[in-house]
Every structure is written in C-alpha cells, then in structure tokens.
Motif scaffolding. Structure first.
Motif, PDB file in Angstrom:
ATOM      1  N   LYS A  42      60.486 -22.975 -15.811  1.00  0.00           N
ATOM      2  CA  LYS A  42      61.900 -22.854 -16.166  1.00  0.00           C
ATOM      3  C   LYS A  42      62.785 -22.849 -14.922  1.00  0.00           C
ATOM      4  N   SER A  43      62.265 -22.282 -13.828  1.00  0.00           N
ATOM      5  CA  SER A  43      63.035 -22.266 -12.589  1.00  0.00           C
ATOM      6  C   SER A  43      63.230 -23.666 -12.030  1.00  0.00           C
ATOM      7  N   LEU A  44      62.241 -24.530 -12.213  1.00  0.00           N
ATOM      8  CA  LEU A  44      62.368 -25.915 -11.776  1.00  0.00           C
ATOM      9  C   LEU A  44      63.340 -26.686 -12.659  1.00  0.00           C
ATOM     10  N   VAL A  45      63.349 -26.369 -13.944  1.00  0.00           N
ATOM     11  CA  VAL A  45      64.231 -27.061 -14.884  1.00  0.00           C
ATOM     12  C   VAL A  45      65.680 -26.602 -14.709  1.00  0.00           C
ATOM     13  N   ARG A  46      65.857 -25.303 -14.426  1.00  0.00           N
ATOM     14  CA  ARG A  46      67.209 -24.734 -14.316  1.00  0.00           C
ATOM     15  C   ARG A  46      67.357 -23.979 -12.982  1.00  0.00           C
ATOM     16  N   PRO A  47      67.278 -24.678 -11.847  1.00  0.00           N
ATOM     17  CA  PRO A  47      67.302 -23.979 -10.561  1.00  0.00           C
ATOM     18  C   PRO A  47      68.613 -23.241 -10.295  1.00  0.00           C
ATOM     19  N   GLU A  48      69.739 -23.792 -10.754  1.00  0.00           N
ATOM     20  CA  GLU A  48      71.015 -23.110 -10.536  1.00  0.00           C
ATOM     21  C   GLU A  48      71.018 -21.750 -11.218  1.00  0.00           C
ATOM     22  N   ARG A  49      70.564 -21.714 -12.449  1.00  0.00           N
ATOM     23  CA  ARG A  49      70.520 -20.452 -13.183  1.00  0.00           C
ATOM     24  C   ARG A  49      69.501 -19.504 -12.579  1.00  0.00           C
ATOM     25  N   PHE A  50      68.356 -20.036 -12.146  1.00  0.00           N
ATOM     26  CA  PHE A  50      67.339 -19.189 -11.537  1.00  0.00           C
ATOM     27  C   PHE A  50      67.872 -18.504 -10.289  1.00  0.00           C
ATOM     28  N   VAL A  51      68.497 -19.255  -9.402  1.00  0.00           N
ATOM     29  CA  VAL A  51      69.018 -18.677  -8.166  1.00  0.00           C
ATOM     30  C   VAL A  51      70.086 -17.638  -8.478  1.00  0.00           C
ATOM     31  N   GLU A  52      70.944 -17.921  -9.448  1.00  0.00           N
ATOM     32  CA  GLU A  52      71.960 -16.942  -9.859  1.00  0.00           C
ATOM     33  C   GLU A  52      71.310 -15.649 -10.343  1.00  0.00           C
ATOM     34  N   GLN A  53      70.295 -15.776 -11.206  1.00  0.00           N
ATOM     35  CA  GLN A  53      69.618 -14.596 -11.733  1.00  0.00           C
ATOM     36  C   GLN A  53      68.869 -13.838 -10.639  1.00  0.00           C
ATOM     37  N   LEU A  54      68.204 -14.572  -9.753  1.00  0.00           N
ATOM     38  CA  LEU A  54      67.427 -13.940  -8.691  1.00  0.00           C
ATOM     39  C   LEU A  54      68.327 -13.131  -7.766  1.00  0.00           C
ATOM     40  N   ALA A  55      69.439 -13.727  -7.352  1.00  0.00           N
ATOM     41  CA  ALA A  55      70.375 -13.021  -6.484  1.00  0.00           C
ATOM     42  C   ALA A  55      70.938 -11.790  -7.189  1.00  0.00           C
ATOM     43  N   GLY A  56      71.241 -11.922  -8.462  1.00  0.00           N
ATOM     44  CA  GLY A  56      71.779 -10.792  -9.203  1.00  0.00           C
ATOM     45  C   GLY A  56      70.782  -9.664  -9.354  1.00  0.00           C
ATOM     46  N   PHE A  57      69.547  -9.998  -9.678  1.00  0.00           N
ATOM     47  CA  PHE A  57      68.521  -8.973  -9.864  1.00  0.00           C
ATOM     48  C   PHE A  57      68.262  -8.228  -8.565  1.00  0.00           C
ATOM     49  N   CYS A  58      68.318  -8.929  -7.440  1.00  0.00           N
ATOM     50  CA  CYS A  58      68.031  -8.314  -6.143  1.00  0.00           C
ATOM     51  C   CYS A  58      69.271  -7.755  -5.454  1.00  0.00           C
ATOM     52  N   GLY A  59      70.427  -7.824  -6.128  1.00  0.00           N
ATOM     53  CA  GLY A  59      71.637  -7.242  -5.563  1.00  0.00           C
ATOM     54  C   GLY A  59      72.143  -7.942  -4.326  1.00  0.00           C
ATOM     55  N   LEU A  60      71.947  -9.256  -4.233  1.00  0.00           N
ATOM     56  CA  LEU A  60      72.317 -10.019  -3.053  1.00  0.00           C
ATOM     57  C   LEU A  60      73.698 -10.649  -3.215  1.00  0.00           C
ATOM     58  N   SER A  61      74.359 -10.881  -2.100  1.00  0.00           N
ATOM     59  CA  SER A  61      75.670 -11.536  -2.096  1.00  0.00           C
ATOM     60  C   SER A  61      75.629 -12.723  -1.133  1.00  0.00           C
ATOM     61  N   PRO A  62      74.909 -13.758  -1.495  1.00  0.00           N
ATOM     62  CA  PRO A  62      74.743 -14.900  -0.579  1.00  0.00           C
ATOM     63  C   PRO A  62      76.016 -15.733  -0.492  1.00  0.00           C
ATOM     64  N   SER A  63      76.111 -16.492   0.588  1.00  0.00           N
ATOM     65  CA  SER A  63      77.210 -17.443   0.736  1.00  0.00           C
ATOM     66  C   SER A  63      76.959 -18.644  -0.168  1.00  0.00           C
ATOM     67  N   LEU A  64      77.998 -19.450  -0.362  1.00  0.00           N
ATOM     68  CA  LEU A  64      77.855 -20.664  -1.160  1.00  0.00           C
ATOM     69  C   LEU A  64      76.819 -21.585  -0.531  1.00  0.00           C
ATOM     70  N   GLU A  65      76.793 -21.656   0.800  1.00  0.00           N
ATOM     71  CA  GLU A  65      75.818 -22.508   1.480  1.00  0.00           C
ATOM     72  C   GLU A  65      74.396 -22.022   1.228  1.00  0.00           C
ATOM     73  N   GLN A  66      74.178 -20.715   1.257  1.00  0.00           N
ATOM     74  CA  GLN A  66      72.850 -20.165   0.969  1.00  0.00           C
ATOM     75  C   GLN A  66      72.432 -20.470  -0.468  1.00  0.00           C
ATOM     76  N   VAL A  67      73.359 -20.325  -1.395  1.00  0.00           N
ATOM     77  CA  VAL A  67      73.052 -20.613  -2.800  1.00  0.00           C
ATOM     78  C   VAL A  67      72.655 -22.069  -2.969  1.00  0.00           C
ATOM     79  N   GLU A  68      73.418 -22.963  -2.375  1.00  0.00           N
ATOM     80  CA  GLU A  68      73.127 -24.393  -2.501  1.00  0.00           C
ATOM     81  C   GLU A  68      71.781 -24.739  -1.880  1.00  0.00           C
ATOM     82  N   GLU A  69      71.470 -24.112  -0.730  1.00  0.00           N
ATOM     83  CA  GLU A  69      70.185 -24.375  -0.087  1.00  0.00           C
ATOM     84  C   GLU A  69      69.030 -23.838  -0.920  1.00  0.00           C
ATOM     85  N   ALA A  70      69.209 -22.665  -1.514  1.00  0.00           N
ATOM     86  CA  ALA A  70      68.155 -22.092  -2.362  1.00  0.00           C
ATOM     87  C   ALA A  70      67.925 -22.944  -3.594  1.00  0.00           C
TER      88      ALA A  70
END
Length: 228
Positions: free
Chosen positions: A176-204
């Motif tokens: 599912k993470s491969l199918v929906r990487p944008e949603r996965f990265v959003e969920q992962l950052a949220g679960f871990c309490g992270l505040s990444p930059s837009l560049e970090q999000v795009e790279e992830a």
C-alpha cells in the motif's frame, strides 16, 4: 461507500511530540529498509554508521550479533546479546533528537529493550510473505519454503509482541505504501511527530518506489534492483 485502506494503521496512538526511540521491524526483504529510509529522509537519526542501501544502524546490529542468538529469550546467548545491545540503545537515547533504528528481526527482542525508548514509536512492516520469501531465496539460495517458514514465523512473533504492547504502535503495508506513497509519508510523519520540510517530504515520497535497489555495493550481484 467503498473506503480505501491506508498504508499505515495506528494500533496505539502516540501522545504529542517527536518520536525518540522509533523501532522498525518486520521480516528480511519485507520493506523495512524503505520505511527506515523514509524516516531518515524526514529527519530521523537512524544511526551514525549506516548499512549501505539498507538503512540499518551498524552499531546496534554489531552489538546484537547473529540472529541465531535471539531465538530463545531464556537462553544465555540471548541475555548476552541484550547486555551488548542495551548500552548501545541507551547511548542513542542521549541525543534528545528524533532517532530510531531498523532491524527486520526486531520483534525477537523488542519487549526486552522497549523500556529504554524515551518517546517510543513501534512500527511493524508487513509485505506479501511469498514475495519476501522469494527475494530471500533468490539472494541466499535458501529453499523458498524454508524462507517462507522463517518469514511467517517472524510475522507471527511480531503479531504476538504487538498484541501485548501498550506503546504507540503502527502497522505498515509495504504494498500500500508503494501504491500511495504520498499518503504513506504523510501518515508516517504524523505518527512519529515529525515536521519535515516540503523538500524532505518530496524526497521521501520519491524514495518509496520498488526499483530503488538494496544491499551493499560490496555484495555479489550489486546493484540488486527490483524490490518487487
């Protein structure tokens, strides 16, 4: 109304704050490298000495020793492995920054080290067991049914640990993470309490694709392209 399933399912939600003590586990060739790599890109310290291509903390891995030592929690070799690992984890916890490590076999010892995690996040990654076993078989020449048995055993050990775990914990679907990487990265950052930059999000997001390769350039057959 049909609802799409999510890449990440939270079992126990965390309190606010950054994850400091993020443990990623699952099974070999099961997608843990992708999750750990995404965390690293999002700003989590996943270890000063990194395994090339697999995002593993070599200091903790070296302290752990061979996987065979982790089979029986009552054994002397298991206690010896813990005596080496716990100081390494304590040292990592001193940073005060978001940090974690990835170990596909982490479910075998998670219960014995979870007390060392200041603000824990437990992340268990699941992948189609046959696909994971197929990769193990191709890379090690182990019979596929033997590889499948080991994969399923680790997933069962993971489920057993999670059933008794009251720490913040989540399940991740590799597919599912491969199918929906944008949603996965959003969920992962949220679960871990992270505040990444837009560049970090795009790279992830860009990192979450099946052909990124894995392993070390010094291993036979590198690059091992094609995680699927």
């Amino acid at each position: 109304m049909y609802e799409r399933s999510e890449p990440l399912h939270v079992l126990n939600p965390p309190a606010s704050g950054e994850g400091r003590g993020i443990l990623v586990f699952g099974a070999p060739r099961g997608g843990t490298s992708m999750v750990a790599g995404a965390l690293r890109i999002l700003g989590v310290d996943m270890g000063a000495r990194q395994g090339v291509g697999n995002n593993e903390d070599l200091d903790i891995q070296d302290a752990r020793g061979g996987v065979a030592e982790l089979g029986d929690p009552a054994s002397g070799v298991f206690r010896s492995a813990l005596s080496r690992m716990r100081p390494a984890i304590v040292k990592r916890a001193e940073s005060g920054q978001p940090w974690g490590w990835k170990d596909p076999h982490g479910a075998l010892y998670a219960a014995q080290v979870q007390d060392l995690l200041p603000d824990p996040r437990i992340i268990c990654v699941f992948r189609d067991p046959q696909a994971a076993a197929e990769r193990v078989s191709l890379l090690t020449e182990k019979p596929i049914l033997a590889a499948l048995e080991e994969t399923l055993t680790l997933y069962q050990r993971s489920r057993t640990y999670l059933a008794d775990c009251d720490l913040p914990a989540a399940l991740v679907s590799y597919e599912k993470s491969l199918v929906r990487p944008e949603r996965f990265v959003e969920q992962l950052a949220g679960f871990c309490g992270l505040s990444p930059s837009l560049e970090q999000v795009e790279e992830a997001i860009a990192f979450c694709y099946p052909e990124r390769g894995h392993g070390s350039p010094t291993d036979p057959g590198w690059p091992r392209q094609g995680a699927l």
